[in-house]
Scaffold this motif. Structure first.
Motif, mmCIF file in Angstrom:
data_model
loop_
_atom_site.group_PDB
_atom_site.id
_atom_site.type_symbol
_atom_site.label_atom_id
_atom_site.label_comp_id
_atom_site.label_asym_id
_atom_site.label_seq_id
_atom_site.Cartn_x
_atom_site.Cartn_y
_atom_site.Cartn_z
ATOM 1 N N GLU A 194 0.753 -1.082 -0.044
ATOM 2 C CA GLU A 194 -0.031 -0.152 -0.089
ATOM 3 C C GLU A 194 0.912 1.444 -0.021
ATOM 4 O O GLU A 194 0.581 2.280 -0.656
ATOM 5 C CB GLU A 194 -0.961 -0.154 1.063
ATOM 6 C CG GLU A 194 -1.982 -0.954 1.086
ATOM 7 C CD GLU A 194 -2.858 -1.089 2.468
ATOM 8 O OE1 GLU A 194 -2.444 -0.229 3.381
ATOM 9 O OE2 GLU A 194 -3.679 -1.978 2.525
ATOM 10 N N ASN A 195 1.866 1.113 0.682
ATOM 11 C CA ASN A 195 2.749 2.501 0.930
ATOM 12 C C ASN A 195 3.998 2.430 -0.033
ATOM 13 O O ASN A 195 4.773 3.416 -0.145
ATOM 14 C CB ASN A 195 3.201 2.657 2.249
ATOM 15 C CG ASN A 195 2.314 2.462 3.240
ATOM 16 O OD1 ASN A 195 1.170 3.039 3.066
ATOM 17 N ND2 ASN A 195 2.425 1.728 4.394
ATOM 18 N N GLY A 196 4.088 1.504 -0.939
ATOM 19 C CA GLY A 196 5.208 1.416 -1.942
ATOM 20 C C GLY A 196 6.559 1.114 -1.238
ATOM 21 O O GLY A 196 7.586 1.695 -1.697
ATOM 22 N N GLY A 197 6.599 0.636 -0.081
ATOM 23 C CA GLY A 197 7.888 0.353 0.812
ATOM 24 C C GLY A 197 8.485 -0.750 0.297
ATOM 25 O O GLY A 197 8.260 -1.442 -0.672
ATOM 26 N N SER A 198 9.576 -1.024 0.959
ATOM 27 C CA SER A 198 10.436 -2.029 0.783
ATOM 28 C C SER A 198 10.646 -3.302 1.931
ATOM 29 O O SER A 198 10.032 -3.080 2.927
ATOM 30 C CB SER A 198 12.078 -1.704 0.544
ATOM 31 O OG SER A 198 12.041 -0.715 -0.538
ATOM 32 N N LEU A 199 11.047 -4.277 1.782
ATOM 33 C CA LEU A 199 10.912 -5.520 2.629
ATOM 34 C C LEU A 199 11.964 -6.441 2.376
ATOM 35 O O LEU A 199 11.784 -6.973 1.288
ATOM 36 C CB LEU A 199 9.458 -6.380 2.677
ATOM 37 C CG LEU A 199 9.027 -7.030 3.916
ATOM 38 C CD1 LEU A 199 9.042 -6.147 5.163
ATOM 39 C CD2 LEU A 199 7.748 -7.853 3.652
ATOM 40 N N THR A 200 12.880 -6.799 3.304
ATOM 41 C CA THR A 200 13.800 -7.822 3.248
ATOM 42 C C THR A 200 13.896 -8.575 4.490
ATOM 43 O O THR A 200 13.567 -8.144 5.608
ATOM 44 C CB THR A 200 15.201 -7.072 3.239
ATOM 45 O OG1 THR A 200 15.108 -6.074 2.055
ATOM 46 C CG2 THR A 200 16.353 -8.041 3.200
#
Length: 377
Positions: free
Chosen positions: A242-248
């Motif tokens: 939804e927020n256009g974020g990143s995830l690792t």
């Protein structure tokens, strides 16, 4: 007495605290279950006015109020069921639906007032839905919601009683052959019952939170375990989308840790493990989730792109390597290191299992290259 006081303080603080990630995920399923129950109960309530009409045991105002309330309940319950089925998690939905449950009960009681002031306060069939609304909050696993629902029911019923007594010009208006006499003492007793039901439901929520906490926490390190990671990940993934974020996701394995257990014993190994966790925790930032998967293996979920996540883990690796564990005063320091593999969403996988597999492959690569390193590509 001090023990009792500490227990009540912990109970009160836990109820007022926002639920953690695992409780929120469970609460989403609970909200859907409540929506289904509400829809089923609303349809079942259609039978009550029909039975009264069929038997002739109703007054016109009561029958109209009952049918209007039931139709409104059915329509609203279906709309709320559609919202609860949405994939997106609406944080405000439980507060809206429980406010609706309590307010609808008050509204139907108020509809009875023109026909009989006593009915608006003494109709147990309708009044009991205050207790049902409070009881259903236990399925959301949020103590704040339970306390809010109980307080709202007390305030609304007390306000309704105050209006009814103000409207009564003579004692006879508060009496009814079907509903008895509306009395202040009776209203106070029912307000007390609402309070008791709130306390009982809050205790159930507290107990459920403790059980979920124990099931989602590693006893040795105090870290969340794999269960919490599995429940927490979908919400984090939705937020990133939804927020256009990143995830690792990083998989971390302490190097040659089993030698410590074999050579120094399990007790020293446990202390060493807690030392390593303490060092890793110092580098965590907001949004990070460090999880113990089992043994000497951990997972670190970070809302960062691969490059910054590598930097974060590389800093942790250097910190741990330069801060050896000292078992005792006369014991030699034990140097601890770890190997890690990283996988990022969406490049390396679309769900938790895919990210875990890719991170595990890179962790294996780090071990083959000599350990004590972080591999991201």
């Amino acid at each position: 007495m001090n023990i009792i006081g500490l227990g009540l303080r912990e109970f009160w603080q836990r109820l007022r605290a926002p639920p953690d990630a695992l409780m929120l995920e469970i609460g989403v399923g609970g909200e859907l279950l409540v929506a289904k129950l509400r829809a089923g109960l609303s349809l079942a309530l259609l039978l009550l006015p029909l039975v009264n009409i069929a038997t002739g045991e109703y007054t016109p105002s009561e029958g109209i109020a009952g049918m209007f309330g039931v139709i409104l309940a059915v329509a609203a319950s279906q709309a709320l069921l559609v919202l609860a089925h949405q994939q997106r998690r609406f944080r405000w939905l439980p507060w809206l639906t429980t406010s609706y449950d309590v307010s609808l009960t008050t509204f139907v009681l108020a509809l009875l007032a023109p026909g009989s002031l006593a009915a608006s306060l003494n109709s147990m069939v309708v009044w009991a839905f205050y207790l049902i609304a409070i009881c259903m909050t236990a399925l959301r696993n949020d103590g704040r919601l339970t306390l809010y629902t109980g307080a709202l029911a007390i305030l609304q019923y007390a306000a309704l009683a105050a209006v009814v007594f103000a409207l009564a010009r003579a004692p006879e208006q508060l009496a009814s052959a079907d509903y008895g006499t509306a009395r202040v003492s009776t209203v106070l007793q029912r307000l007390l019952l609402i309070g008791v039901m709130t306390a009982i439901t809050a205790t159930v929520v507290y107990r459920m939170q403790r059980l979920v906490e124990l099931s989602g926490t590693d006893g040795l390190t105090g870290l969340p375990n794999r269960t919490l990671l599995v429940h927490h990940f979908p919400g984090v993934l939705d937020g990133a989308r939804e927020n256009g974020g990143s995830l690792t996701l990083g998989l971390v394995n302490l190097d040659y840790f089993r030698r410590i257990n074999d050579e120094a014993g399990p007790a020293i190994g446990d202390h060493a493990l807690r030392h390593a966790v303490g060092v890793l925790r110092e580098s965590l930032e907001g949004g990070d989730l460090l999880v113990r998967l089992g043994g000497e293996e951990f997972a670190l979920l970070m809302p960062l792109p691969a490059g910054r996540a590598w930097e974060r883990l590389e800093t942790m690796r250097r910190d741990l390597a330069t801060r050896p564990f000292v078992p005792g005063q006369d014991a030699s320091p034990l140097r601890l290191t770890f190997s890690a593999g990283l996988a990022s969403w969406p490049q390396d996988g679309a769900d938790l299992s895919q990210l875990m597999r890719r991170a595990d492959l890179r962790l294996s690569q780090a071990k083959l290259e000599g350990r004590n390193r972080v591999v991201a590509r």
